[in-house]
Design an enzyme around this catalytic site. Structure first.
Site, mmCIF file in Angstrom:
data_model
loop_
_atom_site.group_PDB
_atom_site.id
_atom_site.type_symbol
_atom_site.label_atom_id
_atom_site.label_comp_id
_atom_site.label_asym_id
_atom_site.label_seq_id
_atom_site.Cartn_x
_atom_site.Cartn_y
_atom_site.Cartn_z
ATOM 1 N N MET A 1 0.679 -0.641 0.181
ATOM 2 C CA MET A 1 0.393 -0.129 -0.073
ATOM 3 C C MET A 1 0.880 1.426 0.280
ATOM 4 O O MET A 1 0.759 2.381 0.369
ATOM 5 C CB MET A 1 -0.946 -0.342 1.591
ATOM 6 N N GLN B 1 11.837 -0.551 5.485
ATOM 7 C CA GLN B 1 12.425 -1.671 4.776
ATOM 8 C C GLN B 1 12.415 -2.863 4.810
ATOM 9 O O GLN B 1 12.705 -3.553 4.184
ATOM 10 C CB GLN B 1 13.918 -1.646 5.905
ATOM 11 N N HIS C 1 9.162 -3.576 3.641
ATOM 12 C CA HIS C 1 8.864 -3.507 2.188
ATOM 13 C C HIS C 1 9.982 -4.228 1.049
ATOM 14 O O HIS C 1 9.940 -4.887 0.353
ATOM 15 C CB HIS C 1 8.271 -2.496 1.733
ATOM 16 N N VAL D 1 10.836 -7.587 9.284
ATOM 17 C CA VAL D 1 11.994 -7.160 9.494
ATOM 18 C C VAL D 1 11.728 -6.027 10.529
ATOM 19 O O VAL D 1 10.663 -5.170 11.040
ATOM 20 C CB VAL D 1 12.276 -6.839 8.239
ATOM 21 N N SER E 1 4.308 1.137 8.233
ATOM 22 C CA SER E 1 3.651 1.726 7.851
ATOM 23 C C SER E 1 3.209 3.077 8.840
ATOM 24 O O SER E 1 3.687 4.828 9.161
ATOM 25 C CB SER E 1 3.170 1.956 6.750
ATOM 26 N N ARG E 2 2.886 2.417 9.943
ATOM 27 C CA ARG E 2 2.044 3.348 11.181
ATOM 28 C C ARG E 2 2.848 3.571 12.343
ATOM 29 O O ARG E 2 2.294 4.026 12.776
ATOM 30 C CB ARG E 2 0.998 1.884 11.130
#
Length: 286
Positions: free
Chosen positions: A36, A41, A43, A182, A192-193
């Protein structure tokens, strides 16, 4: 890592499908990493894995509205395609597929995927429409990007089971590859949050990983009763404070079946709110 080369950005579904067809016709193996965006890192480690195993790597960037409930953070979820593409340029990504919502859900769209029992407990109970949205969008992405392999992270443990069930049940000809979680240097799982956390919340959030490590150490020293392990986790989190625990579960690895004692590979699942930010994590023990 590979030489820095900016990936080609494709917005049209038929365009990215043709990319895959052309590559596979030439005998090249295609890997896809569904995301999204707001890449970190975690991803990028999936992109690295895809780059190692495949000849062509495609990253999808799509903030999927159907996996967010009305009260969740769809509108404020971070979006920066240029930044994401710049990060990917250093990791062997060849194409970014970044469709508009209208491309994925055209007017009149009504179909959704229900994967059954694996989606019902834990995250499914707290977010009843979430996994239907996940399964639907992943199936659409794997139809538009019919890659040889799709790469997902272990951090979203139940999601990997949902996707795996959907792939098996619907005979999707894409192999699911699950890669390790990770973590930041202090143990916090990359998400991301995490950007929503202030400094104090960020410090407290590391207790999620620390508490699961405690459970693993107890098992390594002979403890087998889940009730005892759960009590130890809850005590550590209470001592840290500022953590609103949603659930802790101990399940047989590869399933969502709860266990009462550790008799083999077991996964600890956890969800909690730190401030207004909901975090999930998991760890295999036993």
């Amino acid at each position: 890592m590979s030489t820095t080369v900016s990936p080609t950005i494709v917005h049209a579904g038929e365009g990215i499908r043709q990319v895959v067809r052309d590559a596979q016709r030439d005998g090249r193996r295609v890997g896809v990493v569904p995301t999204m965006g707001a890449l970190h890192q975690g991803h990028l480690s999936l992109v690295d894995a895809a780059h190692q195993q495949c000849d062509v790597v495609i990253v999808t960037v799509f903030v999927n509205p159907t996996q967010f409930a009305p009260h969740e953070d769809y509108e404020r979820y971070p979006r920066d395609l240029d930044s994401d593409a710049a990060k990917l340029s250093q990791h062997g990504c060849d194409y970014v597929f970044a469709p508009a919502v209208e491309e994925m859900y055209p007017q009149g769209f009504e179909t959704s995927i229900n994967v059954g029992s694996v989606a019902l407990p834990y995250e499914g109970e707290r977010r009843p429409t979430h996994f239907s949205g996940v399964a639907t969008v992943v199936l659409k992405l794997l139809t538009l990007v019919p890659a040889n392999a799709a790469f997902f992270g272990q951090k979203d443990y139940q999601q990997t089971l949902v996707v795996g069930q959907m792939i098996r049940d619907l005979n999707v000809p894409t192999k699911l590859v699950v890669c390790p979680t990770v973590r930041e240097s202090d143990g916090l799982a990359m998400s991301s949050r995490n950007a929503y956390l202030d400094d104090d919340q960020r410090r407290r959030a590391t207790a999620l990983h620390a508490s699961m490590q405690l459970a693993r150490q107890m098992v390594d020293h002979g403890e087998r009763q889940v009730a005892t392990l759960q009590q130890a986790i809850e005590s550590l989190l209470a001592e840290v404070g500022g953590i609103d625990l949603d659930y802790i579960a101990f399940v047989r690895a590869g399933t969502v079946e709860p266990v009462e004692s550790i008799r083999g590979p077991t996964v600890v699942l956890m969800a909690a709110r730190v401030g207004q930010t909901r975090l999930i994590d998991n760890m295999q023990i036993g």
